[in-house]
Design a protein around this motif. Structure first.
Motif, PDB file in Angstrom:
ATOM      1  N   ARG A 108       0.851  -1.193   0.000  1.00 13.28           N
ATOM      2  CA  ARG A 108       0.000   0.000   0.000  1.00 13.28           C
ATOM      3  C   ARG A 108       0.881   1.235   0.000  1.00 13.28           C
ATOM      4  N   ASP A 109       0.950   1.914  -1.143  1.00  7.54           N
ATOM      5  CA  ASP A 109       1.646   3.194  -1.147  1.00  7.54           C
ATOM      6  C   ASP A 109       0.609   4.310  -1.313  1.00  7.54           C
ATOM      7  N   ARG A 110      -0.050   4.346  -2.513  1.00  4.30           N
ATOM      8  CA  ARG A 110      -1.176   5.277  -2.648  1.00  4.30           C
ATOM      9  C   ARG A 110      -2.446   4.499  -2.348  1.00  4.30           C
ATOM     10  N   LEU A 111      -3.247   5.053  -1.470  1.00  5.33           N
ATOM     11  CA  LEU A 111      -4.453   4.334  -1.080  1.00  5.33           C
ATOM     12  C   LEU A 111      -5.595   4.766  -1.975  1.00  5.33           C
ATOM     13  N   VAL A 112      -6.520   3.841  -2.227  1.00  2.33           N
ATOM     14  CA  VAL A 112      -7.688   4.239  -3.008  1.00  2.33           C
ATOM     15  C   VAL A 112      -8.457   5.265  -2.192  1.00  2.33           C
ATOM     16  N   ASP A 113      -9.084   6.180  -2.892  1.00  4.44           N
ATOM     17  CA  ASP A 113      -9.849   7.214  -2.198  1.00  4.44           C
ATOM     18  C   ASP A 113     -11.038   6.553  -1.518  1.00  4.44           C
ATOM     19  N   SER A 114     -11.008   6.508  -0.198  1.00  5.99           N
ATOM     20  CA  SER A 114     -12.061   5.770   0.486  1.00  5.99           C
ATOM     21  C   SER A 114     -13.332   6.599   0.593  1.00  5.99           C
ATOM     22  N   VAL A 153     -19.936   9.635   8.872  1.00  5.16           N
ATOM     23  CA  VAL A 153     -18.588   9.359   8.377  1.00  5.16           C
ATOM     24  C   VAL A 153     -17.555  10.130   9.197  1.00  5.16           C
ATOM     25  N   GLN A 154     -17.910  11.362   9.537  1.00  5.53           N
ATOM     26  CA  GLN A 154     -17.012  12.188  10.325  1.00  5.53           C
ATOM     27  C   GLN A 154     -16.693  11.540  11.678  1.00  5.53           C
ATOM     28  N   GLU A 155     -17.697  10.879  12.248  1.00  3.48           N
ATOM     29  CA  GLU A 155     -17.530  10.363  13.603  1.00  3.48           C
ATOM     30  C   GLU A 155     -17.125   8.895  13.665  1.00  3.48           C
ATOM     31  N   LEU A 156     -16.945   8.266  12.507  1.00  5.11           N
ATOM     32  CA  LEU A 156     -16.450   6.885  12.550  1.00  5.11           C
ATOM     33  C   LEU A 156     -15.086   6.883  13.219  1.00  5.11           C
ATOM     34  N   PRO A 157     -14.813   5.893  14.072  1.00  3.88           N
ATOM     35  CA  PRO A 157     -13.518   5.903  14.759  1.00  3.88           C
ATOM     36  C   PRO A 157     -12.375   5.695  13.770  1.00  3.88           C
ATOM     37  N   ARG A 158     -11.268   6.272  14.089  1.00  6.78           N
ATOM     38  CA  ARG A 158     -10.066   6.112  13.285  1.00  6.78           C
ATOM     39  C   ARG A 158      -8.983   5.588  14.199  1.00  6.78           C
ATOM     40  N   PRO A 159      -8.021   4.844  13.650  1.00  7.61           N
ATOM     41  CA  PRO A 159      -6.888   4.456  14.491  1.00  7.61           C
ATOM     42  C   PRO A 159      -6.226   5.720  15.028  1.00  7.61           C
ATOM     43  N   LYS A 160      -5.896   5.713  16.297  1.00  5.06           N
ATOM     44  CA  LYS A 160      -5.235   6.881  16.872  1.00  5.06           C
ATOM     45  C   LYS A 160      -3.844   6.930  16.273  1.00  5.06           C
ATOM     46  N   SER A 161      -3.596   7.907  15.486  1.00  6.22           N
ATOM     47  CA  SER A 161      -2.287   7.960  14.855  1.00  6.22           C
ATOM     48  C   SER A 161      -2.034   9.374  14.372  1.00  6.22           C
ATOM     49  N   ARG A 162      -0.791   9.661  14.064  1.00 10.00           N
ATOM     50  CA  ARG A 162      -0.457  11.001  13.605  1.00 10.00           C
ATOM     51  C   ARG A 162      -0.617  11.104  12.096  1.00 10.00           C
ATOM     52  N   VAL A 163      -0.974   9.988  11.486  1.00 16.33           N
ATOM     53  CA  VAL A 163      -1.023   9.948  10.033  1.00 16.33           C
ATOM     54  C   VAL A 163      -2.228  10.721   9.510  1.00 16.33           C
ATOM     55  N   ALA A 164      -2.001  11.513   8.473  1.00 14.79           N
ATOM     56  CA  ALA A 164      -3.112  12.226   7.832  1.00 14.79           C
ATOM     57  C   ALA A 164      -3.077  11.917   6.344  1.00 14.79           C
ATOM     58  N   MET A 165      -4.232  11.983   5.702  1.00 20.28           N
ATOM     59  CA  MET A 165      -4.286  11.671   4.279  1.00 20.28           C
ATOM     60  C   MET A 165      -4.006  12.920   3.439  1.00 20.28           C
ATOM     61  N   HIS A 166      -3.105  12.769   2.473  1.00 22.46           N
ATOM     62  CA  HIS A 166      -2.845  13.850   1.512  1.00 22.46           C
ATOM     63  C   HIS A 166      -2.812  13.233   0.134  1.00 22.46           C
ATOM     64  N   VAL A 175       2.932  11.566   7.424  1.00 21.73           N
ATOM     65  CA  VAL A 175       3.227  12.223   8.706  1.00 21.73           C
ATOM     66  C   VAL A 175       4.338  13.225   8.458  1.00 21.73           C
ATOM     67  N   GLU A 176       4.403  14.217   9.333  1.00 23.18           N
ATOM     68  CA  GLU A 176       5.469  15.191   9.199  1.00 23.18           C
ATOM     69  C   GLU A 176       6.212  15.285  10.522  1.00 23.18           C
ATOM     70  N   ALA A 177       7.531  15.284  10.467  1.00 29.95           N
ATOM     71  CA  ALA A 177       8.312  15.466  11.690  1.00 29.95           C
ATOM     72  C   ALA A 177       9.601  16.167  11.327  1.00 29.95           C
ATOM     73  N   ALA A 178       9.982  17.156  12.084  1.00 25.83           N
ATOM     74  CA  ALA A 178      11.207  17.932  11.862  1.00 25.83           C
ATOM     75  C   ALA A 178      11.299  18.394  10.412  1.00 25.83           C
ATOM     76  N   GLN A 179      10.190  18.903   9.882  1.00 23.56           N
ATOM     77  CA  GLN A 179      10.112  19.456   8.531  1.00 23.56           C
ATOM     78  C   GLN A 179      10.359  18.444   7.421  1.00 23.56           C
ATOM     79  N   ILE A 180      10.334  17.166   7.767  1.00 21.96           N
ATOM     80  CA  ILE A 180      10.418  16.129   6.746  1.00 21.96           C
ATOM     81  C   ILE A 180       9.026  15.541   6.586  1.00 21.96           C
ATOM     82  N   HIS A 181       8.600  15.376   5.345  1.00 24.54           N
ATOM     83  CA  HIS A 181       7.300  14.761   5.085  1.00 24.54           C
ATOM     84  C   HIS A 181       7.510  13.292   4.769  1.00 24.54           C
TER      85      HIS A 181
END
Lengths: 117, 784
Positions: free
Chosen positions: B96-102, B166-179, B185-191
């Motif tokens: 899984r690199d690019r995910l299908v638009d869910s 859909v907004q309130e469906l639970p998500r895994p707690k994670s720092r990951v965001a979809m772009h 994820v972003e850390a120390a200015q690295i994406h």
């Protein structure tokens, strides 16, 4: 972002909750402030008309933004009259500004309170 | 049985085993490296056990990569090419690199169910009779100063029930965001783009881990060449498995080579001549051959630890040939092979038997790995014993060149030292007593599985770094919900979730993920439908709202018709499973368990108090809680206690047998050295700061098996004590060489095990002459 209706706070949205909405709000702000540098970074900018009745067209540069808004137009004269979003689906959102006051002599107490936040 | 016949029979046995082993080698032998497969399946419900096993297997096959770059689109490009490379390697079934638009799949799955599948916040508003708040929130959404709500949604779902859901469906707690369809994820200015890949093979098979590691290394190298500014972080079980296996491979070749070199040197020095080396190697080779073949007959695969343990078997296998050869070397001038065999036969037979008993005692505990080791070792002993008894009289027909070996003097001297016991006994007893006293007082026990699986610290740091970046704290902790049918399952899970939410508020855990928020039970959906009817439709609220906003009449009619349609058309679990909206959570659905029930998993994050979770699971019907490390720890502790009890029992039985054979005093004296040496070994272990665990107890079984051999050999050899002592010295040296090297192993289990056997066998040898103390003086053990 804080939404109000009357005295009641309806919702508080932070950048972390809704990064997309926040980005849109940021653009909304720079549009109003006519922050040319910020607009150029995100859009191809077109001008039309005269200083008395002008139109600015904004076409998003990033694919991501383009998928939400394919084009924005701002029309105005002395002040902004209408902002219009054109979505790729063909939907349009039109925001009209009326009774715009420049530098009102006195802000009401309520208004002062809002800006203080 | 006549000697030549015996030799022929043994040849037939060995050749047929050889043929079988050859056939297995050609068809491919599986060498297992997962330390967990050495441990028993927990004594839980087998269905629950297999569910947990399947889940952990899947986790172990999942690899996580972070592809980082300062520029978002450069990172995305790099992730795509990295993912393609992984796919091309053929080692991964799912990259899984690019995910299908869910978004689209959520729309297709949920939109038609919006009238009876409510977001928790909407449900709460309606339950409290605050339907007008729902309408007001919808109005507010309409006036948002930004676009984004499609007009199709506005005219079909004016209250935005679907969007709220859909907004309130639970998500895994994670720092990951979809772009743009990438998980970032972003850390120390690295994406970073998160790429995940599920390997085809298990990371615990040697072949699998080599292939997976190669594929990952190759993809990373190419990535670095293509884009030097990119960083690649990898996490996954395969790295750990690979590190453990490599270190065990090193250990095994070290122990094996070390033993062989030591034995060759020892034999050459003692017997003088390479001919003897060749002769001594025969029982080792046949012993290992028999061991490997019998193990493969009984078990589907061989564990790497078994092989490591087996490498140390070399030292035991050679003992029987030493007795034969020492007798030949030091014996009388009229020596001949058959009288020699008659002389040593009782000793090595009882010795082989007690060793085999000692090894087989390992098999009492229901640890699959230990059973394998026990069978391997006992079969090896039998093979070596058979070779000496059947083949040696044929191979060593004549005496070669009689010569007194250099070690003979040392062995005799040690034996002589014990012939004036009254004086010396106290000299020995005091320091040994002090050592044991101090050692035992410092002894600690530990059953922590994590201590047994010591991993390289840099790997752990890297793993933690990745987990931290991703913000994932779901460390494989699970609850399992089981019920007779799907409806009851979802209801049970919903009440469990209620409890978990309370525990989360008490900071017992940081989060959880379950299926029922995505597919509520029919009961919940039908109640939601009633809420909608009662608070939004029947009182005309929806109609009024739409009229106020300014909808056309035709649209209002259409929406109301739609809302009243098909109240029984609920969302079913199958719909969810078939939709790509369930991609990230589908593995949590277990489904049919094979005993007329269905099951699902609830994954738990950041568990701080497993006792509270266990209590909750016990209180609820059909809910099971598993915590691997904790459960195995308790299991290890139970078997540690059990094996110590068995050990004491074994000493008692062997003591009784020896007392029956040798009389009371000599029987006790024959049992004492091994027991005393075991106590010393445990004391030394404690002083080295090592804990007493199950594997320590098992090593003590070996000390029992081998240590009692020594005293039996001395007790059985009536006239040839000095030859026997020489043979004992040589076998002790070889055993120490092999087990001594085992204690240098990187693997904590082998190290602990080796240390005990090293000190225990060393002590048992040194104390072995105690067995001669009870003899009549007149045997005059040492005729010069």
């Amino acid at each position: 972002m804080i939404e109000r209706q009357g005295d009641e706070v309806l919702s508080v949205t932070t950048a972390e909750d809704q990064p997309m909405i926040y980005e849109m709000i940021g653009l909304f702000m720079s549009m109003h402030a006519a922050d040319r540098a910020d607009l150029d970074r995100h859009f191809q900018v077109y001008f039309d008309g005269s200083p008395a009745a002008w139109t600015i067209g904004l076409i998003p540069k990033s694919r991501r933004l383009y998928r939400v808004v394919s084009c924005m137009t701002i029309t105005g004269g002395a002040a902004i009259d209408v902002v219009e979003y054109h979505e790729p689906s063909g939907d349009r959102t039109r925001i009209r500004f009326t009774e715009i006051q420049h530098n009102p002599g006195q802000l009401t107490d309520d208004e002062l309170l809002l800006f203080a936040e | 049985m006549k000697q030549p016949l015996r030799a022929k029979l043994w040849t037939v046995v060995v050749v047929s085993l050889l043929v079988f082993l050859g056939w297995r080698l050609i068809t491919g032998i599986v060498v297992d490296t997962n330390i967990l497969s050495l441990l028993p399946r927990s004594e839980r419900d087998p269905v629950i056990e297999s569910v947990v096993r399947r889940f952990t297997e899947q986790i172990s096959q999942t690899n996580l990569f972070l592809i980082g770059h300062r520029d978002v689109s450069a990172a995305q490009q790099a992730a795509l090419s990295f993912g393609q490379e992984l796919r091309d390697s053929g080692q991964f079934s799912e990259v899984r690199d690019r995910l299908v638009d869910s978004g689209q799949s959520f729309y297709e799955l949920y939109f038609s169910h919006r009238w009876h599948l409510l977001a928790p916040s909407v449900r709460e508003q309606l339950e409290h009779g605050r339907a007008e708040y729902v309408a007001r929130d919808a109005e507010r959404m309409l006036y948002m100063p930004v676009p984004g709500i499609s007009s199709q949604i506005v005219v079909n779902d004016p209250l935005f029930l679907f969007l709220d859901l859909v907004q309130e469906l639970p998500r895994p707690k994670s720092r990951v965001a979809m772009h743009d369809g990438f998980a970032m994820v972003e850390a120390a200015q690295i994406h970073y783009v998160v790429v995940s890949a599920v390997s085809v093979q298990s990371p615990f098979s040697r072949r699998g881990q080599l292939a997976i590691t190669d594929a990952i290394t190759e993809a990373s190298t190419h990535q670095a060449a293509r884009c030097p500014a990119c960083t690649v972080h990898a996490a996954g079980m395969v790295k750990f498995a690979h590190a453990t296996t490599s270190s065990m491979h090193r250990d095994i070749s070290l122990i094996g080579t070390g033993s062989i070199i030591g034995i060759v040197l020892l034999i050459t020095l003692t017997f003088g001549g390479l001919r003897y080396v060749a002769i001594s190697l025969i029982p080792i080779v046949t012993g290992l051959l028999v061991a490997a073949t019998v193990s493969l007959l009984l078990f589907p695969s061989l564990h790497l630890i078994t092989l490591g343990f087996g490498a140390s078997l070399i030292g035991v296998c050679i003992d029987y040939s030493f007795h034969f050869l020492c007798d030949e070397r030091v014996g009388d001038s009229d020596w001949d092979p058959s009288t020699c065999l008659r002389r040593i036969w009782p000793g090595i037979s009882i010795g082989a038997l007690t060793s085999a008993i000692g090894y087989m005692a390992l098999a009492i505990a229901p640890f699959p790995g230990l059973r394998e080791m026990a069978v391997f070792a006992a079969a090896g002993v039998a093979g070596a014993y058979g070779t000496v008894v059947c083949w040696y009289p044929i191979i060593v027909r004549h005496r070669l060149h009689p010569r007194q070996p250099p070690l003979f003097g040392v062995a005799s001297k040690w034996l002589e030292l014990w012939q004036h016991p009254r004086r010396r006994l106290w000299l020995w007893a005091i320091p040994i007593g002090c050592l044991i006293g101090v050692g035992i007082s410092q002894l600690k026990s530990s059953d922590d599985l994590r201590q047994l699986q010591q991993m390289p610290p840099d790997l752990i740091a890297n793993e933690q770094h990745v987990r931290q970046l991703v913000g994932d704290d779901h460390a494989g902790q699970l609850m399992i919900v089981e019920a007779p049918d799907v409806e009851q399952l979802l209801n049970r899970e919903q009440s469990l979730i209620g409890e978990l939410a309370k525990l989360q508020a008490q900071e017992v855990l940081t989060g959880f993920l379950a299926i029922s928020p995505f597919v509520p039970s029919r009961q919940t959906q039908s109640r939601d439908g009633e809420l909608v009817r009662e608070h939004l439709l029947d009182n005309g609220l929806l109609e009024r709202y739409m009229t106020d906003i300014g909808f056309r009449r035709v649209d209002i009619e259409r929406v109301l018709d739609d809302a009243h349609k098909n109240p029984e058309d609920f969302l079913a679990i199958e719909d969810w499973l078939d939709s790509s909206a369930s991609n990230l959570l589908r593995h949590m659905w277990v489904g049919d368990t094979g005993r007329d029930t269905v099951a699902a998993l609830v994954s738990l994050g950041g568990v701080a108090d497993s006792a509270a979770l266990r209590a909750t699971a016990e209180r609820l019907d059909g809910v099971f809680y598993t915590d691997h490390a904790d459960e195995f720890g308790r299991l290890l502790s139970r078997y540690r206690v059990l094996s110590v009890q068995l050990l004491i029992l074994a000493y008692f039985i062997i003591g009784v047998v020896l007392v029956l054979r040798y009389g009371f005093l000599r029987g006790i004296l024959a049992t004492a050295p091994a027991a005393l040496a075991s106590l010393i070994a445990v004391s030394v272990l404690a002083m080295c700061g090592q804990p007493f665990n199950l594997f320590t107890a098992l090593a003590l079984f070996l000390v029992l098996g081998i240590g009692v051999d020594y005293t039996i050999f001395l007790s059985e050899s009536r006239l040839h004590l000095r030859q026997t002592m020489l043979a004992l010295l040589m076998s002790a040296i070889t055993t120490l060489l092999s087990f001594g090297l085992l204690s240098a192993s990187q693997s904590p289990i082998l190290h602990n095990f080796g240390l005990i056997v090293l000190v225990g066998i060393g002590g048992a040898f040194l104390l072995a002459p105690v067995a001669t103390l009870g003899r009549d003086r007149d045997i005059s053990v040492l005729p010069e």
